[in-house]
Design a protein around this motif. Sequence first.
Motif, PDB file in Angstrom:
ATOM      1  N   GLY A  60      38.026  48.726  41.694  1.00 43.47           N
ATOM      2  CA  GLY A  60      38.075  49.666  42.812  1.00 43.47           C
ATOM      3  C   GLY A  60      37.643  49.666  44.073  1.00 43.47           C
ATOM      4  O   GLY A  60      37.876  50.110  44.937  1.00 43.47           O
ATOM      5  N   ARG A  61      36.277  49.008  44.041  1.00 40.12           N
ATOM      6  CA  ARG A  61      35.525  48.662  45.278  1.00 40.12           C
ATOM      7  C   ARG A  61      36.190  47.679  45.920  1.00 40.12           C
ATOM      8  O   ARG A  61      36.339  48.051  47.098  1.00 40.12           O
ATOM      9  CB  ARG A  61      34.017  48.228  44.792  1.00 40.12           C
ATOM     10  N   VAL A  62      36.908  46.536  45.283  1.00 41.01           N
ATOM     11  CA  VAL A  62      37.590  45.564  46.153  1.00 41.01           C
ATOM     12  C   VAL A  62      38.881  46.286  47.008  1.00 41.01           C
ATOM     13  O   VAL A  62      38.998  46.171  47.968  1.00 41.01           O
ATOM     14  CB  VAL A  62      38.081  44.535  45.118  1.00 41.01           C
ATOM     15  N   VAL A  63      39.531  47.056  46.114  1.00 44.77           N
ATOM     16  CA  VAL A  63      40.559  47.916  46.716  1.00 44.77           C
ATOM     17  C   VAL A  63      40.148  49.058  47.868  1.00 44.77           C
ATOM     18  O   VAL A  63      40.827  48.892  49.093  1.00 44.77           O
ATOM     19  CB  VAL A  63      41.419  48.724  45.505  1.00 44.77           C
ATOM     20  N   ARG A  64      38.852  49.709  47.571  1.00 46.16           N
ATOM     21  CA  ARG A  64      38.507  50.570  48.700  1.00 46.16           C
ATOM     22  C   ARG A  64      38.329  49.627  49.936  1.00 46.16           C
ATOM     23  O   ARG A  64      38.503  50.147  51.298  1.00 46.16           O
ATOM     24  CB  ARG A  64      37.510  51.342  48.145  1.00 46.16           C
ATOM     25  N   GLU A  65      37.531  48.561  49.746  1.00 45.05           N
ATOM     26  CA  GLU A  65      37.304  47.698  50.930  1.00 45.05           C
ATOM     27  C   GLU A  65      38.871  47.118  51.694  1.00 45.05           C
ATOM     28  O   GLU A  65      38.667  47.106  52.892  1.00 45.05           O
ATOM     29  CB  GLU A  65      36.309  46.488  50.501  1.00 45.05           C
ATOM     30  N   ALA A  66      39.471  46.726  50.956  1.00 39.64           N
ATOM     31  CA  ALA A  66      40.652  46.382  51.297  1.00 39.64           C
ATOM     32  C   ALA A  66      41.475  47.318  52.161  1.00 39.64           C
ATOM     33  O   ALA A  66      42.085  46.996  53.190  1.00 39.64           O
ATOM     34  CB  ALA A  66      41.586  45.803  50.230  1.00 39.64           C
ATOM     35  N   VAL A  67      41.400  48.557  51.763  1.00 40.10           N
ATOM     36  CA  VAL A  67      42.318  49.482  52.309  1.00 40.10           C
ATOM     37  C   VAL A  67      41.275  49.876  53.781  1.00 40.10           C
ATOM     38  O   VAL A  67      42.106  50.074  54.816  1.00 40.10           O
ATOM     39  CB  VAL A  67      42.457  51.027  51.553  1.00 40.10           C
ATOM     40  N   ALA A  68      40.188  49.870  53.647  1.00 38.68           N
ATOM     41  CA  ALA A  68      39.356  49.950  55.025  1.00 38.68           C
ATOM     42  C   ALA A  68      39.643  48.971  56.034  1.00 38.68           C
ATOM     43  O   ALA A  68      39.548  49.373  57.175  1.00 38.68           O
ATOM     44  CB  ALA A  68      37.789  49.975  54.620  1.00 38.68           C
ATOM     45  N   VAL A  69      39.676  47.900  55.596  1.00 31.17           N
ATOM     46  CA  VAL A  69      40.084  46.482  56.430  1.00 31.17           C
ATOM     47  C   VAL A  69      41.422  46.704  57.147  1.00 31.17           C
ATOM     48  O   VAL A  69      41.604  46.564  58.226  1.00 31.17           O
ATOM     49  CB  VAL A  69      40.151  45.142  55.562  1.00 31.17           C
ATOM     50  N   VAL A  70      42.512  47.000  56.107  1.00 32.49           N
ATOM     51  CA  VAL A  70      43.998  47.324  56.536  1.00 32.49           C
ATOM     52  C   VAL A  70      43.790  48.532  57.492  1.00 32.49           C
ATOM     53  O   VAL A  70      44.497  48.532  58.621  1.00 32.49           O
ATOM     54  CB  VAL A  70      44.979  47.485  55.339  1.00 32.49           C
ATOM     55  N   LEU A  71      43.423  49.469  57.356  1.00 33.73           N
ATOM     56  CA  LEU A  71      43.428  50.815  58.164  1.00 33.73           C
ATOM     57  C   LEU A  71      42.515  50.349  59.551  1.00 33.73           C
ATOM     58  O   LEU A  71      43.108  50.912  60.866  1.00 33.73           O
ATOM     59  CB  LEU A  71      42.751  52.192  57.624  1.00 33.73           C
ATOM     60  N   ALA A  72      41.343  49.673  59.595  1.00 36.69           N
ATOM     61  CA  ALA A  72      40.799  49.459  60.763  1.00 36.69           C
ATOM     62  C   ALA A  72      41.505  48.546  61.689  1.00 36.69           C
ATOM     63  O   ALA A  72      41.721  48.660  62.906  1.00 36.69           O
ATOM     64  CB  ALA A  72      39.348  48.668  60.324  1.00 36.69           C
ATOM     65  N   ASP A  73      42.201  47.549  60.911  1.00 37.75           N
ATOM     66  CA  ASP A  73      43.307  46.665  61.766  1.00 37.75           C
ATOM     67  C   ASP A  73      44.588  47.377  62.284  1.00 37.75           C
ATOM     68  O   ASP A  73      44.802  47.064  63.362  1.00 37.75           O
ATOM     69  CB  ASP A  73      43.631  45.517  60.793  1.00 37.75           C
ATOM     70  N   LEU A  74      44.817  48.616  61.597  1.00 34.85           N
ATOM     71  CA  LEU A  74      45.845  49.607  62.173  1.00 34.85           C
ATOM     72  C   LEU A  74      45.570  50.121  63.435  1.00 34.85           C
ATOM     73  O   LEU A  74      46.100  50.221  64.514  1.00 34.85           O
ATOM     74  CB  LEU A  74      46.349  50.237  61.138  1.00 34.85           C
ATOM     75  N   ASP A  75      44.225  50.729  63.405  1.00 40.89           N
ATOM     76  CA  ASP A  75      43.635  51.408  64.283  1.00 40.89           C
ATOM     77  C   ASP A  75      43.507  50.771  65.636  1.00 40.89           C
ATOM     78  O   ASP A  75      43.744  50.966  66.670  1.00 40.89           O
ATOM     79  CB  ASP A  75      42.235  52.175  63.889  1.00 40.89           C
ATOM     80  N   GLU A  76      42.959  49.358  65.420  1.00 40.81           N
ATOM     81  CA  GLU A  76      42.632  48.473  66.433  1.00 40.81           C
ATOM     82  C   GLU A  76      43.939  47.807  67.144  1.00 40.81           C
ATOM     83  O   GLU A  76      44.135  47.620  68.237  1.00 40.81           O
ATOM     84  CB  GLU A  76      41.926  47.329  65.934  1.00 40.81           C
ATOM     85  N   ASN A  77      44.982  47.422  66.250  1.00 46.37           N
ATOM     86  CA  ASN A  77      46.228  46.607  66.741  1.00 46.37           C
ATOM     87  C   ASN A  77      47.357  47.479  66.602  1.00 46.37           C
ATOM     88  O   ASN A  77      48.369  46.781  67.067  1.00 46.37           O
ATOM     89  CB  ASN A  77      46.063  45.407  65.859  1.00 46.37           C
ATOM     90  N   GLY A  78      47.503  48.533  66.069  1.00 43.89           N
ATOM     91  CA  GLY A  78      48.854  49.592  66.242  1.00 43.89           C
ATOM     92  C   GLY A  78      49.952  48.595  65.533  1.00 43.89           C
ATOM     93  O   GLY A  78      50.254  47.970  64.570  1.00 43.89           O
ATOM     94  N   ALA A  79      51.151  48.548  66.361  1.00 49.03           N
ATOM     95  CA  ALA A  79      52.257  47.899  66.147  1.00 49.03           C
ATOM     96  C   ALA A  79      52.168  46.393  65.689  1.00 49.03           C
ATOM     97  O   ALA A  79      52.849  45.879  65.031  1.00 49.03           O
ATOM     98  CB  ALA A  79      53.173  47.978  67.227  1.00 49.03           C
ATOM     99  N   ASP A  80      50.962  45.676  66.246  1.00 48.98           N
ATOM    100  CA  ASP A  80      50.823  44.421  66.037  1.00 48.98           C
ATOM    101  C   ASP A  80      49.760  44.296  64.600  1.00 48.98           C
ATOM    102  O   ASP A  80      49.564  43.084  64.511  1.00 48.98           O
ATOM    103  CB  ASP A  80      49.992  43.572  67.109  1.00 48.98           C
ATOM    104  N   SER A  81      49.498  45.325  64.152  1.00 45.03           N
ATOM    105  CA  SER A  81      48.924  45.054  62.792  1.00 45.03           C
ATOM    106  C   SER A  81      49.410  44.560  61.763  1.00 45.03           C
ATOM    107  O   SER A  81      50.625  44.431  61.616  1.00 45.03           O
ATOM    108  CB  SER A  81      48.287  46.690  62.431  1.00 45.03           C
TER     109      SER A  81
END
Length: 115
Positions: free
Chosen positions: A83-104
């Motif tokens: 569960g911790r691995v999944v929560r960290e992976a979700v956080a990484v993907v969401l941060a990338d989406l916030d930062e890069n938008g369509a290029d995420s």
Amino acid sequence: MTRRVALPGAAELFRTTVPRTDHANPPEPVRDSAAQQAVGRSGSGRRKHDSKITVYVSDEELLGLEQARLALRAHHGIAVDRGRVVREAVAVVLADLDENGADSVLVQRLREPGE
């Protein structure tokens, strides 16, 4: 000598484990994307979670997740649950989406045909 086991009372069993917050004055949510990036995202770590979702994964995905968890422990000395691995992976993907938008990575992978 009695064989009766001393158990904790109901007050101890059902005590609050999460600090209470002031419900009259809840903190304002951060709505600005730039402010969200400044704060940064991270997984919620090891704590009591209030929400739950169910995610179905393939056998291969579950095996990959378990292998990642074991690799973290064996090669990096980090003992975490899946569960911790999944929560960290979700956080990484969401941060990338916030930062890069369509290029995420998330947008690119979801746009792939057949997904």
